[in-house]
Structures are given as C-alpha cells and as structure tokens.
Design an enzyme around this catalytic site. Structure first.
Site, mmCIF file in Angstrom:
data_model
loop_
_atom_site.group_PDB
_atom_site.id
_atom_site.type_symbol
_atom_site.label_atom_id
_atom_site.label_comp_id
_atom_site.label_asym_id
_atom_site.label_seq_id
_atom_site.Cartn_x
_atom_site.Cartn_y
_atom_site.Cartn_z
ATOM 1 N N PHE A 128 1.124 -3.545 -4.675
ATOM 2 C CA PHE A 128 0.318 -2.503 -3.465
ATOM 3 C C PHE A 128 -1.130 -2.952 -3.025
ATOM 4 O O PHE A 128 -1.330 -2.361 -1.805
ATOM 5 C CB PHE A 128 -0.859 -1.667 -4.859
ATOM 6 C CG PHE A 128 -2.007 -2.013 -5.402
ATOM 7 C CD1 PHE A 128 -2.846 -1.700 -4.783
ATOM 8 C CD2 PHE A 128 -1.525 -2.818 -6.206
ATOM 9 C CE1 PHE A 128 -4.155 -2.722 -5.491
ATOM 10 C CE2 PHE A 128 -3.173 -3.599 -6.713
ATOM 11 C CZ PHE A 128 -3.915 -3.135 -6.444
ATOM 12 N N LYS A 129 -0.977 -4.077 -3.001
ATOM 13 C CA LYS A 129 -2.050 -5.458 -2.208
ATOM 14 C C LYS A 129 -1.372 -5.299 -1.093
ATOM 15 O O LYS A 129 -2.307 -5.353 0.211
ATOM 16 C CB LYS A 129 -2.009 -6.825 -2.427
ATOM 17 C CG LYS A 129 -2.340 -6.358 -3.899
ATOM 18 C CD LYS A 129 -3.296 -6.472 -4.731
ATOM 19 C CE LYS A 129 -4.418 -6.505 -5.681
ATOM 20 N NZ LYS A 129 -4.644 -8.158 -6.489
ATOM 21 N N ASP A 130 0.061 -4.902 -0.554
ATOM 22 C CA ASP A 130 0.198 -5.409 0.371
ATOM 23 C C ASP A 130 0.157 -4.296 1.386
ATOM 24 O O ASP A 130 -0.045 -4.093 2.769
ATOM 25 C CB ASP A 130 2.173 -5.271 0.904
ATOM 26 C CG ASP A 130 3.005 -5.977 0.234
ATOM 27 O OD1 ASP A 130 2.305 -6.756 0.470
ATOM 28 O OD2 ASP A 130 3.962 -5.329 -0.430
#
Length: 491
Positions: A128-130
């Site tokens: 999810f950091k993307d």
C-alpha cells in the site's frame, strides 16, 4: 492552506506558519513536532456527489488542492495523471480492473453485515505504500526542478516503506535515498526488493537492532538542524505530511465506491504499527467523510491497541519488541500518533510537548484519568471513532486459511491481522472496509505455513531473492550514520 507544528506555542504559532511547498521536502518541524494544517478543509455533500464518478487521479487532484493551494491546479493534475495509471498499478488480482487503482472486493455479506477488502497493493512494490510514494516521487522531482536543488532522503523502514520509496525515487534527478532497515528482520522478499536495487542514488543500510532504533536515528538526524540543512536532508516516512495527504485519497475512494448516497456510513479497519495509514483515515473523517469507526489492528506489538483500550501510551524497548510474521508492524513507538494526540488535546502544542517529553523520559504517558495519571483526555477518544484489536501469529495463520477457503483469495499476514480484528467490529448496515497492506508473495514463509503452498507471484518477481544484493551493515550509532551520509552526499 497553512501548517503549524504539533509542538508550537500558541503565542508563536502565527509566526511559524508554513505553506505546503515549504514542508513538502521535509519531515519533522524545527521544534521536533509534526506538521498539521491550521484547520482541516471541509468536504460537503455536493462535492462528494460530484466525486463519485471521478477517476482516481481526478479525485486525488480534488483532495490535494485543498491542502496544496500554493501549487497550481494544472501542475497537480499533471502529476496525478502521471502517477495514478493502470500501467503503474497493474498487479491486480484476477477479476479486478487495474484502471480502478484501488478496487473493492466484497468478501462476505450476511445478516446485513458486509466485509469488504480494498486492494491497495497493485503498485510496483506490491504494498500500500506505493499509493502515496509514487506521487511523492513525482512531487519531489517537480519541486526540486523548480528550485534547481537536490534532496537527500533519509528514512527508516520495517519492510514496505523502504522499497516503495526506493522504487519511487530511483533515477530521479537531484535525489539520493538513504534507507535504514532492521538487519535480518524483514521477510526474504522484502529484503531482496530493497537490497537488489543497484541504482547509484540508492543506499541501503541494515541496522543492528529493531525498527524503532532505525526510526530514532532518523529523528536524531532530523533534529540536528545544522546537519539537516547542510546535507539537504528530507524524509519519506509517514511523518512527511505530503505522504499522509496522498493516503487520504483512498479513504474517499473506498467510501465512494462502497456507498450510493452520502447518508450511508462505512467503517475502516487498518493494520497499523506507526499510525501513519490510519492517521490519514482520521484526517478524512475530520474533513467530513462519513466514517463510523476507524479500527486499529495491531500484531503482538500492541502499543496502539493498549492505548485505545486503556488510555495508556507505553512504548516498548528494543528488547521488548517482537519479531513477528507481520514484520511491517513490528513497531513499538508510533511516530504519527502525535498528530492524533494534537487533535485530542485540542491543538495545545505545549501539552503535546509535555506528553512526548514524558515518552522520552518515562517511556510513555497515561491519559486514562485514573489517580496519578497524566490527564483524562482518553474520555474524548470516542468522539473520533477509534476502536482497536490485536492479532497473533496463530490468528493470522488461521485467518489466511479461512480467507483462502471461504473467499478463494490469498492475503498477506498484515491484511490477515486486519480481517481478524475487523470481524470483531462489524455491524449491520455499515460496510466494514479492510485496507489491504501487501500482496501475499511478500510474506511467503507464512503463506507456506498456512496453506502448504507458495503464494502466487506477479510477473517480474519470480526469482527476486536470487538477485545480487548491495547494502551496508551498521550499528545503531547516530554519529557513524551521519558520517556515512556526509561521505555519500557530496555536500
């Protein structure tokens, strides 16, 4: 939109206000606090209705321009269109549409209760950091080009932030990345994702310690204002305000995709260790998004669960931090938590300073209102919709099995923590959206234990652990870290 530090004196706040572009490239404020807007922008029903059929990129522009008024809207639109494309977020499950960027999947619907998974891990590093980091990379390059400047990013990761930052910043003009991670405490896939990068602007440092040791060094360097200025140090950790704002977008997207009218509410369950991801949900709720509950799901490192159950915020020492099968949450000092505390104490910067001074001196604070406690603000937590729960290794293994059997999909260990806790708070008529943390392939060791077979890998990641790796091993020594940075910045 103007910003102030969570530790600013009310008398000095008017003299320390910043614009979005002023804080974009930095992390901590000079006084050691975190930046927040002077007031949260509000969203009304008319706007929500207009946003229901926007593309993800266009929705991002509508939200970003509320926080970044000093960046021309045309430039924000260009950056968002460049970031949020089906080519970038292409690692979708069968049956999902990459153009949706964060597609929803209904897992179950019984007795009026609905459990929904929001896919956030379709980007280049499968986490999810993307969602925020890809935008941050483009924002940084844009800002640096305007200033003809350079930036040396110094960050810490427990697994996913590091690879997301490095993939977003690799090859970017004027940017170098120095990323700390706990030595031998990430999954083999996570480690290979970071350490296999050979780009000359990427520097990986494996720290002999736990994530909190890495995070403490980032804060120590950020608090050395002379060193920070001389070596042009910035950050991409969740203390960076721009990253939090980018995460606010997918809460709006999830709500709009799960509802048909603004009279409906949803709840979100968020696997969380550093309080960054769910802090974005808190901000969305403060902006007026109809969120019922924000459920914090922790693993065995349950500092946040303890606070939301008792009002006691008690950080753990390195020796008390467990190395778990959901390692991205192996965190015992939640950096972003200070932003919520600032709101909880009604924006009293002096009170925030006092409380977080106690974190450094006494290891935490107590807002339960019990005799001898540090205050009684815990009674106000319910006003913000927070609930919490905890998941263990046995819980997540069983949840992975159950989800595979019941819904036919394989989830990662952190998402398993989220689903386990989400089921404790589901209510009729209020969809419960679990935010996916990563694709299962990143934590194959536990998938193999749970299901007896390897997790499926997207194309291009088949043999990543076999690639050559480039990294430095160092002790948790701030002076040595500064010397390493100084030797490699060229400044």
């Amino acid at each position: 939109m103007q910003y102030v530090s969570t530790r600013a004196d009310a008398s000095a706040a008017s003299h320390s206000l910043q614009q979005f572009s002023d804080i974009l490239l930095g992390g901590l404020a000079p006084d050691g606090g975190l930046y927040l807007p002077v007031e949260y922008p509000q969203v009304n029903g008319e706007e929500l209705n207009k946003w229901r059929h926007l593309s993800y990129a266009d929705l991002a522009v509508e939200i970003l321009k509320k926080f970044a008024g000093d960046i021309p809207e045309a430039d924000l639109r260009s950056l968002a269109k460049k970031t949020y494309t089906a080519d970038v977020y292409r690692n979708v499950r069968e049956g999902e549409n990459a153009a949706d960027i964060t597609p929803l999947r209904v897992l179950e619907e019984t007795d009026g209760k609905k459990l929904v998974l929001q896919s956030l891990s379709n980007g280049p590093t499968l986490a999810f950091k993307d969602m925020a980091m890809q935008l941050l990379g483009n924002l940084f390059e844009y800002a640096l080009a305007k200033q003809d400047a350079q930036l040396n990013i110094f960050g810490a990761t427990s697994g996913d932030t590091g690879s997301a930052a490095e993939y977003a910043m690799r090859g970017k003009k004027g940017i170098k990345v120095f990323m700390l991670s706990p030595h031998k405490k990430m999954s083999a896939f996570q480690t290979a994702q970071m350490f296999s990068l050979q780009d000359p602007n990427i520097f990986n440092i494996a720290v002999e310690g736990v994530f909190d040791d890495c995070q403490d060094m980032v804060k120590a360097v950020s608090n050395d204002l002379e060193f920070k200025a001389r070596h042009k140090i910035g950050t991409v950790n969740s203390i960076n305000w721009a990253r939090v704002v980018a995460q606010v977008v997918y809460y709006f997207r999830g709500y709009l995709a799960a509802t048909r009218s603004n009279e409906q509410k949803v709840s979100f369950t968020v696997p969380s260790g550093n309080f960054g991801n769910i802090c974005a949900g808190h901000i969305a709720r403060q902006m007026g998004l109809p969120i019922d509950k924000l459920v914090v799901a922790t693993n065995e490192n349950d500092v946040l669960d303890e606070f939301f159950r008792t009002g006691i915020y008690r950080v753990r020492k390195s020796a008390e931090t467990y190395h778990t099968s959901s390692p991205s949450m192996d965190i015992s000092k939640a950096s972003n938590f200070e932003r919520f505390v600032f709101d909880l104490v009604k924006g009293d910067g002096k009170r925030v300073r006092e409380l977080f001074r106690k974190v450094e001196t006494d290891g935490g604070f107590d807002l339960s209102g019990a005799p001898g406690s540090d205050g009684d603000e815990f009674k106000l937590v319910g006003n913000y919709g927070f609930k919490s729960g905890k998941s263990t290794h046995d819980d997540r293994v069983q949840t992975i099995r159950d989800v595979a059997d019941d819904y036919g999909i394989v989830i990662d260990t952190h998402t398993a923590d989220g689903i386990k806790v989400a089921k404790e708070y589901m209510e009729p008529g209020v969809p419960m959206i679990v935010l996916e943390t990563a694709l299962a392939a990143k934590f194959n060791e536990t998938i193999l234990e749970a299901l007896g077979e390897d997790a499926e890998r997207p194309a291009g990641f088949e043999n990543i652990e076999a690639l050559p790796q480039r990294f430095e091993v160092m002790p948790a020594d701030v002076s040595r870290m500064k010397a390493y940075i100084a030797a490699n910045t060229g400044l």
